[in-house]
Write a protein that holds these residues in place. Sequence first.
Motif, PDB file in Angstrom:
ATOM      1  N   ILE A 120      44.517  22.786 -22.014  1.00  0.00           N
ATOM      2  CA  ILE A 120      43.799  23.902 -21.549  1.00  0.00           C
ATOM      3  C   ILE A 120      43.911  23.245 -19.055  1.00  0.00           C
ATOM      4  N   GLY A 121      43.715  21.364 -19.580  1.00  0.00           N
ATOM      5  CA  GLY A 121      44.149  20.770 -18.671  1.00  0.00           C
ATOM      6  C   GLY A 121      45.545  21.073 -17.675  1.00  0.00           C
ATOM      7  N   GLU A 137      52.893  14.252 -20.880  1.00  0.00           N
ATOM      8  CA  GLU A 137      52.873  16.213 -21.591  1.00  0.00           C
ATOM      9  C   GLU A 137      51.542  16.144 -22.730  1.00  0.00           C
ATOM     10  N   ASP A 138      51.872  14.225 -22.639  1.00  0.00           N
ATOM     11  CA  ASP A 138      50.411  13.785 -24.282  1.00  0.00           C
ATOM     12  C   ASP A 138      49.911  12.851 -23.332  1.00  0.00           C
ATOM     13  N   ALA A 143      43.707  16.315 -21.776  1.00  0.00           N
ATOM     14  CA  ALA A 143      42.547  16.665 -22.826  1.00  0.00           C
ATOM     15  C   ALA A 143      41.318  16.582 -21.813  1.00  0.00           C
ATOM     16  N   GLU A 144      40.925  15.338 -20.883  1.00  0.00           N
ATOM     17  CA  GLU A 144      39.810  14.749 -20.602  1.00  0.00           C
ATOM     18  C   GLU A 144      39.300  16.073 -19.026  1.00  0.00           C
ATOM     19  N   PHE A 145      40.212  16.172 -18.587  1.00  0.00           N
ATOM     20  CA  PHE A 145      40.183  17.049 -17.452  1.00  0.00           C
ATOM     21  C   PHE A 145      40.060  18.579 -18.124  1.00  0.00           C
ATOM     22  N   ILE A 150      35.544  23.163 -19.633  1.00  0.00           N
ATOM     23  CA  ILE A 150      35.384  23.994 -21.087  1.00  0.00           C
ATOM     24  C   ILE A 150      33.546  23.740 -20.365  1.00  0.00           C
ATOM     25  N   ARG A 151      33.567  22.277 -20.096  1.00  0.00           N
ATOM     26  CA  ARG A 151      32.083  22.444 -19.966  1.00  0.00           C
ATOM     27  C   ARG A 151      31.331  22.102 -18.712  1.00  0.00           C
ATOM     28  N   SER A 152      31.884  23.231 -17.560  1.00  0.00           N
ATOM     29  CA  SER A 152      31.656  23.818 -16.456  1.00  0.00           C
ATOM     30  C   SER A 152      31.419  25.205 -16.743  1.00  0.00           C
ATOM     31  N   SER A 153      31.032  25.837 -17.674  1.00  0.00           N
ATOM     32  CA  SER A 153      31.026  27.451 -17.788  1.00  0.00           C
ATOM     33  C   SER A 153      31.894  27.975 -16.705  1.00  0.00           C
ATOM     34  N   LYS A 154      33.139  27.336 -15.655  1.00  0.00           N
ATOM     35  CA  LYS A 154      33.102  28.586 -14.291  1.00  0.00           C
ATOM     36  C   LYS A 154      34.416  29.289 -14.617  1.00  0.00           C
TER      37      LYS A 154
END
Length: 378
Positions: A120-121, A137-138, A143-145, A150-154
């Motif tokens: 996703i990031g 890539e790894d 992953a943090e971004f 996802i947490r932003s709900s945007k």
Amino acid sequence: MIKLKIKYGNSQTDLRFPCKETEMSAALERIHAEDVTPLELYVSEVVFPEELGCLQDRFVNLDEVNFLGKRMDGFFGDEEYQFYEAMKSEGFDTLPDLINLSFNLDRYPLIRDISDMGKIGREYLLTVKGCLPADDEDDPKYAEFGRELIRSSKGVFTEHGLLFVDESTPFQKLYDGQVFPPYVYEEMLCFLRAEYNGKTEFLYLPCEEEAINKAFARLGAPTPDDVELSWEDICIESEKWTERFKEIAAEEGVYELNRLAAAVNSADMDMEKLWAVAEYAEAEDAKQLSRLAENLDCFTFIVGASNYEEVGIYVTENNENFSVNPSVEKFFDYKAFGKYIGDAYYGEFVDGGFIYNDTDTSLLDILYQDELMTMGEI
């Protein structure tokens, strides 16, 4: 690809985009709308794609549809899905908006697979930035971004994935509703900028003459002479031909330049041979250069030949009608034979070699074929 059913009066016909100017003209003739100006016709049905249903039951500019069709034809990967979902998200339903949207897909990341935070990031940033290092890539930062996104709900869940709008990426309105922004759709030889009264169009040669006419009309120029032309690029790996093309544009105009570009625009065109043949024929203008290009097979170019002996050797080795029996070749006078070829077929030494024409089509016929036909009719 876009397919519309266009209507004029009681007649209608299907037209696929993108299309050639000749194809559009043929469609207009079928419904007796060839004289409609500006080129706005009623869309009775959007056959394909259904996502462009907003164009149905309204009048549209066919040149705008054609430009949009070229843009959509160039979509790569998931860009078509991005385009449709961003279009719905923004409520875009006019052709200028859709054309501008096609240049702003980096503002609308669409994540098809949301099962992996790293993906996703990374896909989000790849859309916005255009490129990322291939060897990280790894990296856990993606992953943090992804989790932050996802947490932003945007993100908005759509039929084709999770759509975001990157607010830090400005929406650029490159199409002002009058002149089209630059976009190279097909292979070209010449890329020119055309300017008039503060507006700019772009010409991609060779093209259909009607495409030039339409570009000048969008500029609002009274005549072609009122348009200021400048060079963006020329895709010919020859400095002397580059200068010759520029001279033709300046002295003879863009229509003659376009004719020459069309004549030489083939994968097997030998530009060095054409230059030698043009010198041999003393070609005076683009029209004659075009005729030589169209009849280049009439001429034999012996590259590097600097004397008649070399001419004689080449012809005997490459023309079965003049082959020499190996048992007598040591007695053969190649110089005299080369001189004979020069005299019999009007051969001449030019810069880079020797040119002659042993076909039934004379140089005069090639250089002045239109004029000779006209004189013959008279």
